[in-house]
Design an enzyme around this catalytic site. Structure first.
Site, PDB file in Angstrom:
ATOM      1  N   SER A   1       0.813  -1.215   0.000  1.00  0.00           N
ATOM      2  CA  SER A   1       0.000   0.000   0.000  1.00  0.00           C
ATOM      3  C   SER A   1       0.846   1.265   0.000  1.00  0.00           C
ATOM      4  O   SER A   1       0.321   2.343  -0.249  1.00  0.00           O
ATOM      5  CB  SER A   1      -0.965   0.017   1.188  1.00  0.00           C
ATOM      6  OG  SER A   1      -0.273   0.334   2.375  1.00  0.00           O
TER       7      SER A   1
ATOM      8  N   LYS B   1       1.731   4.323   6.995  1.00  0.00           N
ATOM      9  CA  LYS B   1       0.953   5.205   6.119  1.00  0.00           C
ATOM     10  C   LYS B   1       1.603   6.578   6.083  1.00  0.00           C
ATOM     11  O   LYS B   1       2.532   6.849   6.833  1.00  0.00           O
ATOM     12  CB  LYS B   1      -0.478   5.351   6.669  1.00  0.00           C
ATOM     13  CG  LYS B   1      -1.360   4.114   6.513  1.00  0.00           C
ATOM     14  CD  LYS B   1      -1.847   3.979   5.097  1.00  0.00           C
ATOM     15  CE  LYS B   1      -2.766   2.787   4.869  1.00  0.00           C
ATOM     16  NZ  LYS B   1      -2.275   1.496   5.266  1.00  0.00           N
TER      17      LYS B   1
END
Lengths: 444, 147
Positions: B68, B104
Site C-alpha cells: 500500500s 501510512k
C-alpha cells in the site's frame, strides 16, 4: 540544594513490554508467565480484576485465562532487558542521579520546587519514546517515595504521580496497609497485624516512651501506626532494617541513592527442567549450561569468581519422602576466574559428587561466589589469573554468541539436543535485538 | 651479591605499583622512519550507518508487509522508526489502526488528520480523536536490499 527522592516504577512492566509492540492488547487482560511457563509473574490491570494473583501457577490460572480470553506470554527477558535499558536511558536525560533498583524501578534525585512537574514530564516522555507506562512517587526519603509510587498506581485520579514531600504525609499513611510497605514481608505483616502478647512486654519502656498503655494491645495495621511506634519496639521486633524503614517514613533519610553498581556478592544460574531428568548425562548438560551462563554473566560485568557451588534437587512436591533428594557441593577455585571451560570442568566434577541414581531431578544450578572485579584480581607473579589468551578467546566467543544467538559456540559438555531447555510455549519476538524478528507493520 | 655491592645494604624492595598506569600517546600512523603520513591529521572514523539513528532510546526497526505504500516502500523493506519525533504533515508514520500497526503517510488538511496510502489503489482514512494515541512513531529511513 533541596533534594528529593523519586521512584520511577513501570506499570506491569513485562505486560507493558508485550503491549508496546501489540497495541491490540491494550484494554485486554494479559499475563506473562515465569520461566518454564510455571507461574504468573506479571498481570495487566484487567487480569488482576479477574482474580489472577501474582505467582499463581499457570495450571491454576488456566481456567480463568481460557474463560476470559486472557492473552498469555512466556517471559521474553531479551525484550524486557532491552526496553528496561531504554526506559532508564530516557529517565537519565532528566535527572542528575539515577539508581537502577530493579529491572522496572529506579530511584532518582529530584529537585525540590519542580519535582512533580519533572515527574510528569518523565512519565510523558518515557511513554512516548519507549511505549512503557510508568508511575512516579516522590518523597523526602526512599521509603516515602516507594509509598508514593504505590499510591500513584492505586489512584488513577493522581495522573500517575504522587508527591509526599508536603506536610500532609500522615493523611496518606493513615490508609496505607502496613503489609504493602517496602521491606515488610508477609511474615512481619502477620506479626504486626496480630498484635500479640509481645506488646505486653517491657512495661517500663512503654511508660518511659510516654505512650498510652492502651497502645500495647493495639495492632499495627497501617503505615501510620508503624511510623508512630517507639524506636526500641521497632528495633526489637523488626530489627535495624525495620527501624531504618520507620525513620524513612518519618522523613529522615537513612538510605542514600546507590548510583554505582555494587559488585555482586554471588551469582546464581539455575532453572527447573522442562521435563523429568534422571540421568547423569542430562544433568551434566544442564549443569554445563548453567556454568557457561555463569561465566558469560561474570564476563559481561567484568567480574571473576573464586568459589563454585553445584546443587541438584528433586521436586519438593513429591508424595513419597523416599523420592525427595537434594544436595550441594562446593569447591574453591585455584584463582578468581571467568573462563567458561574452567568453570564447566569444575562444575561437572562437583556434580559427580552430588548425583545419586534413581531420583527424578527437578532443578539444578550453579552458584558463583567470592566475586571480585576484574581490576581487583590478585596481581600474582605466577599464572594466578586467567591468561591473556583465555580472556581473548572468551571475548571472541561472547561476541559470536551475542551476534548469532546464545550457545552458537559452546563447550561440548552442553550436548547437542537440549531437550531439557526451558518450556516457552508462547514467546513473543525479540523485536528490538534481532533483525529477523523485528516488528511487522502492515501496508495492506 | 657479595663482592658486587659490598658495603651496600638493601633497605627495601619496591614492586611496580599496580595502581599507577603510564599513559602513552597513540599515533595513527607508523612512525619508525621517514616522514609521517601527511594524511594522518585528517584520519577520521569509518562511516557508521548507526549514526543515522538520532535517538537510540526511542528508535525501533520494523518490516513492511504489503504494497500500500508503493512506490515509496515495498514489501520486505526495513524501516527505522523514531518514536520521539513529533509527526508532521507529509511524514511516513507507523500508526495503530484497529489494533494493527500499519505504515501510512500522515496528511493534515484544515485541522483534520488523514492516513493516506501512497499506492492509489488504497483508500485514505481520516483520524478522529486523539492523534497521539494513534501514531506509534515516525519513519526516518527505509532500507531495501538491492542484490
Amino acid at each position: 540544594m533541596g533534594g528529593l527522592f523519586g521512584l520511577v516504577d513501570a506499570d506491569s512492566f513485562y505486560v507493558s513490554c508485550e503491549r508496546a509492540f501489540r497495541p491490540d492488547l491494550e484494554g485486554r487482560p494479559v499475563v506473562v508467565l515465569s520461566n518454564n511457563d510455571g507461574n504468573v509473574v506479571s498481570r495487566s490491570r484487567e487480569s488482576k480484576a479477574l482474580g489472577i494473583t501474582m505467582g499463581m501457577p499457570f495450571f491454576k490460572a488456566r481456567p480463568l485465562i481460557e474463560e476470559h480470553n486472557v492473552a498469555w506470554f512466556s517471559s521474553n527477558y531479551t525484550l524486557y532487558g532491552d526496553l528496561s535499558r531504554r526506559v532508564f536511558g530516557t529517565i537519565d536525560r532528566f535527572v542528575s542521579a539515577l539508581e537502577h533498583y530493579s529491572i522496572d524501578e529506579g530511584f532518582a534525585h529530584f529537585e525540590q520546587g519542580h519535582a512533580a512537574d519533572d515527574a510528569h514530564e518523565i512519565r510523558r516522555t518515557v511513554r512516548k519514546w519507549t511505549g512503557i507506562p510508568v508511575s512516579v512517587g516522590i518523597g523526602p526519603t526512599k521509603g516515602l517515595a516507594k509509598v508514593a509510587a504505590r499510591l500513584a498506581k492505586q489512584r488513577p485520579e493522581c495522573g500517575g504521580v504522587v508527591d509526599l514531600s508536603g506536610p500532609d504525609v500522615d493523611s496518606y499513611l493513615r490508609d496505607f496497609d502496613v503489609a504493602d510497605l517496602w521491606g515488610i514481608g508477609p511474615r512481619y505483616a502477620r506479626f504486626l497485624k496480630s498484635g500479640g502478647e509481645e506488646n505486653q512486654e517491657q512495661p517500663d519502656l512503654w511508660e518511659a516512651s510516654g505512650l498510652q498503655p492502651i497502645l500495647r494491645k493495639e495492632r499495627v495495621e497501617t503505615a501510620l501506626e508503624l511510623k508512630n511506634r517507639p524506636d526500641w519496639w521497632v528495633r526489637k521486633h523488626l530489627t535495624i532494617k525495620g527501624l531504618r524503614l520507620v525513620w524513612e517514613l518519618r522523613g529522615i533519610s537513612c538510605l542514600p541513592l546507590e548510583v554505582f553498581e555494587r559488585p555482586r556478592k554471588g551469582l546464581c544460574c539455575s532453572r527447573s527442567f522442562g521435563r523429568p531428568v534422571t540421568t547423569m548425562e542430562e544433568l551434566g548438560e544442564a549443569i554445563a549450561m548453567h556454568a557457561a551462563r555463569g561465566g558469560e554473566k561474570l564476563r559481561r560485568q567484568h567480574l571473576a569468581a573464586s568459589h563454585l557451588t553445584v546443587f541438584v534437587s528433586t521436586s519438593r512436591f513429591r508424595q513419597n519422602p523416599e523420592e525427595i533428594y537434594s544436595a550441594a557441593a562446593s569447591i574453591r577455585l585455584p584463582f578468581p576466574t571467568s573462563y567458561t571451560p574452567a568453570i564447566v570442568t569444575a562444575a561437572k566434577a562437583l556434580l559427580e559428587r552430588v548425583f545419586r541414581r534413581g531420583y527424578v531431578y527437578h532443578k539444578a544450578g550453579v552458584f558463583l561466589t567470592d566475586i571480585v572485579l576484574d581490576s581487583e584480581r590478585q596481581q600474582s607473579l605466577t599464572d594466578g589469573i586467567d591468561g591473556e589468551q583465555r580472556l581473548r578467546l572468551m571475548e571472541v566467543v561472547d561476541h559470536i554468541n551475542r551476534k548469532h544467538g546464545r550457545h552458537t559456540i559452546r563447550t561440548l559438555a552442553l550436548g547437542r539436543d537440549n531437550g531439557w531447555e526451558m518450556r516457552r510455549g508462547r514467546l513473543s519476538g525479540r523485536y528490538t535485538t534481532r533483525l529477523g524478528e523485528v516488528l511487522r507493520v502492515r501496508a495492506c | 651479591m657479595r663482592g658486587v655491592a659490598r658495603g651496600l645494604r638493601v633497605a627495601s624492595v619496591h614492586g611496580p605499583d599496580a595502581g599507577e598506569r603510564l599513559a602513552l600517546p597513540l599515533y595513527l600512523c607508523r612512525v619508525p622512519a621517514g616522514f609521517p603520513s601527511p594524511a594522518s591529521d585528517y584520519v577520521e572514523q569509518e562511516i557508521d550507518l548507526g549514526e543515522l539513528v538520532r535517538n537510540r532510546l526511542a528508535t525501533f526497526c520494523a518490516r513492511v508487509e504489503g504494497d500500500s505504500m508503493e512506490a515509496t516502500l515495498r514489501d520486505g523493506d526495513l524501516l527505522v522508526v523514531d518514536r520521539s519525533l513529533e509527526p508532521r504533515h507529509g511524514d511516513v508514520i507507523v500508526a495503530c489502526v484497529e489494533g494493527d500497526l500499519t505504515v501510512k503517510r500522515l496528511l493534515t488538511e484544515g485541522g483534520r488528520y488523514f492516513l493516506s496510502a501512497d499506492n492509489p489503489a488504497y483508500p485514505r482514512l481520516e483520524l478522529d480523536g486523539d492523534c497521539d494515541s494513534v501514531i506509534w512513531g515516525v519513519v526516518t529511513y527505509s532500507v531495501r536490499r538491492l542484490r
